[in-house]
Design a protein around this motif. Structure first.
Motif, PDB file in Angstrom:
ATOM      1  N   UNK A   9       0.829  -1.204   0.000  1.00 50.94           N
ATOM      2  CA  UNK A   9       0.000   0.000   0.000  1.00 50.94           C
ATOM      3  C   UNK A   9       0.865   1.257   0.000  1.00 50.94           C
ATOM      4  N   UNK A  10       1.921   1.250   0.804  1.00 51.79           N
ATOM      5  CA  UNK A  10       2.813   2.407   0.871  1.00 51.79           C
ATOM      6  C   UNK A  10       3.531   2.606  -0.457  1.00 51.79           C
ATOM      7  N   UNK A  11       4.037   1.510  -1.039  1.00 51.81           N
ATOM      8  CA  UNK A  11       4.701   1.606  -2.343  1.00 51.81           C
ATOM      9  C   UNK A  11       3.731   2.126  -3.395  1.00 51.81           C
ATOM     10  N   UNK A  12       2.484   1.688  -3.321  1.00 51.42           N
ATOM     11  CA  UNK A  12       1.480   2.169  -4.260  1.00 51.42           C
ATOM     12  C   UNK A  12       1.283   3.672  -4.161  1.00 51.42           C
ATOM     13  N   UNK A  13       1.290   4.184  -2.927  1.00 47.95           N
ATOM     14  CA  UNK A  13       1.159   5.626  -2.735  1.00 47.95           C
ATOM     15  C   UNK A  13       2.365   6.374  -3.281  1.00 47.95           C
ATOM     16  N   UNK A  14       3.548   5.817  -3.070  1.00 50.15           N
ATOM     17  CA  UNK A  14       4.763   6.447  -3.585  1.00 50.15           C
ATOM     18  C   UNK A  14       4.745   6.469  -5.108  1.00 50.15           C
ATOM     19  N   UNK A  15       4.275   5.389  -5.712  1.00 47.71           N
ATOM     20  CA  UNK A  15       4.185   5.323  -7.172  1.00 47.71           C
ATOM     21  C   UNK A  15       3.233   6.403  -7.695  1.00 47.71           C
ATOM     22  N   UNK A  16       2.120   6.617  -6.998  1.00 48.94           N
ATOM     23  CA  UNK A  16       1.186   7.660  -7.398  1.00 48.94           C
ATOM     24  C   UNK A  16       1.851   9.034  -7.340  1.00 48.94           C
ATOM     25  N   UNK A  17       2.638   9.275  -6.301  1.00 50.82           N
ATOM     26  CA  UNK A  17       3.341  10.550  -6.194  1.00 50.82           C
ATOM     27  C   UNK A  17       4.405  10.688  -7.278  1.00 50.82           C
ATOM     28  N   UNK A  18       5.110   9.602  -7.556  1.00 55.69           N
ATOM     29  CA  UNK A  18       6.123   9.630  -8.613  1.00 55.69           C
ATOM     30  C   UNK A  18       5.489   9.952  -9.959  1.00 55.69           C
ATOM     31  N   UNK A  19       4.296   9.437 -10.186  1.00 52.65           N
ATOM     32  CA  UNK A  19       3.593   9.720 -11.436  1.00 52.65           C
ATOM     33  C   UNK A  19       3.170  11.178 -11.548  1.00 52.65           C
ATOM     34  N   UNK A  20       3.128  11.873 -10.401  1.00 53.75           N
ATOM     35  CA  UNK A  20       2.843  13.308 -10.407  1.00 53.75           C
ATOM     36  C   UNK A  20       4.101  14.128 -10.661  1.00 53.75           C
ATOM     37  N   UNK A  21       5.256  13.457 -10.631  1.00 57.43           N
ATOM     38  CA  UNK A  21       6.522  14.147 -10.859  1.00 57.43           C
ATOM     39  C   UNK A  21       7.375  14.306  -9.622  1.00 57.43           C
ATOM     40  N   UNK A  22       6.965  13.698  -8.510  1.00 58.17           N
ATOM     41  CA  UNK A  22       7.736  13.763  -7.264  1.00 58.17           C
ATOM     42  C   UNK A  22       8.994  12.907  -7.390  1.00 58.17           C
ATOM     43  N   UNK A  23      10.121  13.423  -6.901  1.00 63.28           N
ATOM     44  CA  UNK A  23      11.389  12.698  -7.058  1.00 63.28           C
ATOM     45  C   UNK A  23      11.859  12.020  -5.773  1.00 63.28           C
ATOM     46  N   UNK A  24      11.209  12.303  -4.652  1.00 66.25           N
ATOM     47  CA  UNK A  24      11.640  11.697  -3.403  1.00 66.25           C
ATOM     48  C   UNK A  24      10.567  11.776  -2.343  1.00 66.25           C
ATOM     49  N   UNK A  25      10.733  10.951  -1.300  1.00 66.85           N
ATOM     50  CA  UNK A  25       9.781  10.956  -0.179  1.00 66.85           C
ATOM     51  C   UNK A  25      10.541  10.891   1.140  1.00 66.85           C
ATOM     52  N   UNK A  26       9.864  11.331   2.190  1.00 67.48           N
ATOM     53  CA  UNK A  26      10.375  11.208   3.547  1.00 67.48           C
ATOM     54  C   UNK A  26       9.404  10.330   4.327  1.00 67.48           C
TER      55      UNK A  26
END
Length: 207
Positions: free
Chosen positions: A70-87
């Motif tokens: 679930x967490x990876x899925x959320x990160x993938x959604x953010x990456x698809x928005x153009x996000x390059x990193x997460x905390x």
């Protein structure tokens, strides 16, 4: 800074932007601690991303999910928005009280998240917020170094240690890993020039 009267624009001094979970939550009238939906977070992140050409990293707190998938899925959604990193944080809030996650369990979760991202061909910078100093655990230096070692092996790209503030501890942490170490601007923190010599990266005051 530039002069408003003569119309000169200030020089760009930033190379990236990182969101603050507390700032976004309070902007929506909520307290920090995943009290907004992931959809609300994504909506605001999308607005921020479209307003700048700078690389954007997002504070996802504990990931807005109970499983690595679930967490990876959320990160993938953010990456698809153009996000390059997460905390992401190694503590959770249970009934209003923040507590550290078991370091082995968190490291295993981190490793699985990284695998899920790799399988999806998603490359993002994973910065782990270690809350040993924030939560005043016993022997925070030793605990931090142990956790950082495990997190590095599990795929972390960087570490954020809020509330660490002594030169000796910062130097010991930096020496223990090849990962970049971020520190928070708190009282009694060494000067910026001292931090630079210690090899630490400055963060801001928001969680």
């Amino acid at each position: 800074m530039g002069c408003c009267k003569c119309g000169n624009r200030p020089k760009q001094r930033f190379s990236a932007i990182g969101t603050s979970s507390a700032a976004i939550a309070r902007n929506l009238g909520k307290e920090d601690g995943e009290n907004i939906s992931f959809e609300s977070l994504s909506s605001i992140v999308d607005i921020i991303r479209k307003s700048t050409t700078l690389p954007l990293t997002v504070d996802i707190e504990t990931g807005y999910g109970h499983t690595p998938e679930a967490i990876a899925g959320n990160i993938i959604k953010l990456a698809n928005l153009g996000v390059v990193g997460i905390n992401i944080e190694d503590s959770i809030v249970v009934k209003g009280e923040r507590q550290l996650c078991d370091q082995v369990i968190f490291a295993n979760k981190l490793e699985e998240i990284r695998k899920q991202l790799s399988d999806a061909n998603i490359e993002v910078f994973i910065n782990v917020r270690g809350d040993t100093y924030l939560l005043n655990v016993t022997h925070p230096l030793e605990e931090s170094i142990n956790r950082i070692s495990k997190y590095q092996q599990s795929g972390a790209d960087g570490i954020f240690l809020p509330c660490i503030n002594t030169s000796s501890d910062i130097q010991s942490v930096v020496a223990s890993t090849t990962l970049p170490i971020n520190v928070m601007c708190v009282p009694n923190l060494p000067t910026f020039s001292e931090l630079k010599n210690l090899g630490a990266v400055i963060s801001d005051t928001h969680l």
